[in-house]
Enzyme design. Structure first.
Site, PDB file in Angstrom:
ATOM      1  CG  HIS A  67      27.747  17.203 -13.141  1.00  0.00           C
ATOM      2  ND1 HIS A  67      28.647  18.922 -13.677  1.00  0.00           N
ATOM      3  CD2 HIS A  67      28.677  16.938 -14.046  1.00  0.00           C
ATOM      4  CE1 HIS A  67      29.866  18.953 -14.113  1.00  0.00           C
ATOM      5  NE2 HIS A  67      29.645  17.888 -14.431  1.00  0.00           N
ATOM      6  N   PRO A  68      25.434  17.281 -10.610  1.00  0.00           N
ATOM      7  CG  PRO A  68      25.183  19.627  -8.720  1.00  0.00           C
ATOM      8  CD  PRO A  68      26.144  18.370  -9.589  1.00  0.00           C
ATOM      9  CB  SER A  84      27.836  23.339  -7.259  1.00  0.00           C
ATOM     10  OG  SER A  84      28.616  22.403  -8.756  1.00  0.00           O
ATOM     11  CD  GLU A  86      31.954  30.645  -7.019  1.00  0.00           C
ATOM     12  OE1 GLU A  86      33.277  31.489  -8.149  1.00  0.00           O
ATOM     13  OE2 GLU A  86      33.220  30.352  -6.109  1.00  0.00           O
ATOM     14  CD  GLN A  88      23.158  24.275  -8.403  1.00  0.00           C
ATOM     15  OE1 GLN A  88      22.116  24.626  -8.514  1.00  0.00           O
ATOM     16  NE2 GLN A  88      23.584  22.958  -8.882  1.00  0.00           N
ATOM     17  CG  PHE A 119      20.072  20.058 -17.919  1.00  0.00           C
ATOM     18  CD1 PHE A 119      20.035  20.082 -18.696  1.00  0.00           C
ATOM     19  CD2 PHE A 119      19.892  21.113 -17.809  1.00  0.00           C
ATOM     20  CE1 PHE A 119      20.143  20.931 -20.150  1.00  0.00           C
ATOM     21  CE2 PHE A 119      19.853  22.381 -18.162  1.00  0.00           C
ATOM     22  CZ  PHE A 119      20.095  22.360 -19.579  1.00  0.00           C
ATOM     23  CB  CYS A 122      28.692  26.386 -18.362  1.00  0.00           C
ATOM     24  SG  CYS A 122      30.203  26.923 -17.763  1.00  0.00           S
ATOM     25  CB  ALA A 123      24.919  27.325 -13.207  1.00  0.00           C
TER      26      ALA A 123
END
Length: 186
Positions: A67-68, A84, A86, A88, A119, A122-123
């Site tokens: 994960h970034p 990701s 979309e 973020q 970290f 779920c954004a």
């Protein structure tokens, strides 16, 4: 796609379509493909979750490392996966000011130094304020607590990504309407 179309996909197409439901882990889609035919989208989700749960702790950490950083260099440079980017963006992480980005960069670095992986939250289910709050709070967790929490967040991200890919007909209306484990972890 409906479940019949998904079940008829050749291996390469299945992996291409579902290869990023777990961030940058197409091997998971490759592994669950052989479990076809799936009776529902929920069955795909269950197969992915079972694969993740069967991994040793080092494998689970490996998934987290894919994960970034949230609001990190990949967002700033435009190298995030489309999913990701979309997610973020929906959380407002792409609209942070310089001071907010600097704070996130510092917190992300502190988190990675403490736990050895980025970290993960779920954004799509949060906004930038709650993400920063959770990041600060979760820095107080143990390694085992944070690995488990991160994996549950990965599963939530996966559930939502699958939901956007799998058409749920009336017969399977309850597909993906599982109770979120995240809410019980807060």
């Amino acid at each position: 796609m409906d479940i019949e179309a998904i079940n008829s996909l050749p291996y390469e197409d299945f992996v291409s379509i579902f290869g990023n439901v777990v961030e940058r882990c197409p091997i998971i889609a490759a592994a669950v493909w052989s479990g076809r035919p799936f009776p529902s989208g929920a069955a795909i989700e269950a197969a992915i979750n079972a694969f993740i749960e069967a991994l040793p702790e080092s494998g689970k950490e490996g998934i987290l490392r894919c994960h970034p950083d949230l609001a990190g260099k990949d967002l700033q440079s435009g190298t995030l996966t489309p999913e990701s980017r979309e997610e973020q963006g929906a959380a407002g992480l792409d609209r942070m000011g310089a001071a907010e980005v600097s704070r996130m960069t510092r917190l992300n670095a502190e988190y990675k130094a403490r736990f050895g992986f980025p970290f993960v939250v779920c954004a799509r289910m949060n906004d930038r304020t709650s993400i920063v709050e959770q990041l600060r709070e979760r820095l107080g967790n143990t390694q085992a607590q944070e690995r488990a929490r991160g994996v549950e967040e990965v599963k939530e991200i996966c559930r939502l990504r699958l939901q956007s890919l799998v058409h749920s007909d009336q017969k399977h209306k309850s597909t993906f309407q599982s109770v979120s484990v995240r809410s019980s972890l807060r």
